[in-house]
Design a protein around this motif. Sequence first.
Motif, PDB file in Angstrom:
ATOM      1  N   SER A   1       0.170   9.220   6.365  1.00 29.20           N
ATOM      2  CA  SER A   1       0.168  10.661   6.017  1.00 29.20           C
ATOM      3  C   SER A   1      -0.148  10.863   4.450  1.00 29.20           C
ATOM      4  CB  SER A   1       1.512  11.358   6.190  1.00 29.20           C
ATOM      5  OG  SER A   1       2.552  10.604   5.640  1.00 29.20           O
ATOM      6  N   THR A   2      -0.020   9.628   3.519  1.00 29.18           N
ATOM      7  CA  THR A   2      -0.283   9.824   2.204  1.00 29.18           C
ATOM      8  C   THR A   2      -1.737   9.500   1.926  1.00 29.18           C
ATOM      9  OG1 THR A   2       0.433   7.830   2.023  1.00 29.18           O
ATOM     10  CG2 THR A   2       2.149   9.377   1.386  1.00 29.18           C
TER      11      THR A   2
ATOM     12  N   THR B   1      -5.543   9.401   0.959  1.00 25.58           N
ATOM     13  CA  THR B   1      -6.271  10.562   0.075  1.00 25.58           C
ATOM     14  C   THR B   1      -7.724  10.002  -0.206  1.00 25.58           C
ATOM     15  OG1 THR B   1      -5.540   9.861  -1.993  1.00 25.58           O
ATOM     16  CG2 THR B   1      -4.364  11.826  -0.707  1.00 25.58           C
TER      17      THR B   1
ATOM     18  N   ALA C   1      -3.912  15.738   0.231  1.00 21.30           N
ATOM     19  CA  ALA C   1      -2.307  15.630   0.651  1.00 21.30           C
ATOM     20  C   ALA C   1      -2.099  16.333   1.846  1.00 21.30           C
ATOM     21  CB  ALA C   1      -1.447  15.731  -0.762  1.00 21.30           C
ATOM     22  N   GLY C   2      -2.467  17.623   1.803  1.00 19.84           N
ATOM     23  CA  GLY C   2      -2.231  18.494   3.084  1.00 19.84           C
ATOM     24  C   GLY C   2      -2.686  17.971   4.345  1.00 19.84           C
ATOM     25  N   ASP C   3      -3.604  17.210   4.275  1.00 19.64           N
ATOM     26  CA  ASP C   3      -4.202  16.540   5.403  1.00 19.64           C
ATOM     27  C   ASP C   3      -3.405  15.837   6.403  1.00 19.64           C
ATOM     28  OD1 ASP C   3      -6.696  18.057   5.259  1.00 19.64           O
ATOM     29  OD2 ASP C   3      -7.541  16.198   3.930  1.00 19.64           O
ATOM     30  N   GLN C   4      -2.638  15.327   5.734  1.00 17.20           N
ATOM     31  CA  GLN C   4      -1.516  14.349   6.277  1.00 17.20           C
ATOM     32  C   GLN C   4      -2.092  13.137   6.963  1.00 17.20           C
ATOM     33  OE1 GLN C   4       2.095  14.873   6.422  1.00 17.20           O
ATOM     34  NE2 GLN C   4       1.449  15.816   4.469  1.00 17.20           N
TER      35      GLN C   4
ATOM     36  N   HIS D   1      -8.036  14.398   9.706  1.00 13.26           N
ATOM     37  CA  HIS D   1      -8.940  15.584   9.245  1.00 13.26           C
ATOM     38  C   HIS D   1     -10.053  15.667  10.357  1.00 13.26           C
ATOM     39  CE1 HIS D   1     -11.501  18.407   6.838  1.00 13.26           C
ATOM     40  NE2 HIS D   1     -12.555  17.946   7.094  1.00 13.26           N
TER      41      HIS D   1
END
Length: 124
Positions: free
Chosen positions: A60-61, A63, A86-89, A92
């Motif tokens: 989840s981290t 990037t 970061a919000g994509d976990q 995508h």
Amino acid sequence: PTLKATDNTLPTAISSSVPVVVAAAPVVTYFEIEVQRNVLAGVATSVEVEALDASNHRVSTYTGAVTLSSADLSAAGLPATYTFLAGDQGEHVFSVTFATAETTTLTALDTKGITSSVSVHVPA
């Protein structure tokens, strides 16, 4: 490593130490690529790319920057390189348009060389 805490507010300082385990951050080893069913040539379809570690858990981290490519050389509907936020976990959804009715390969590649591919059947 050891964590030590001391209370100096008392006349006699009290101190305690405990062992601490520091775990390494998960490392992406491959991508899982899921393509929407009923793919049609010339029609946009959803493709989900998920960053996974060696134990098949989502990282989840993650990037990193991912580029999609296709063996369908006439595919005009590939998205630009995408940098995961970061919000994509760690996952995508892309929009991809396959131009040719055929069985083709869709590949996800990041800037660190992590790559995964999936076969996609685009019916006539």
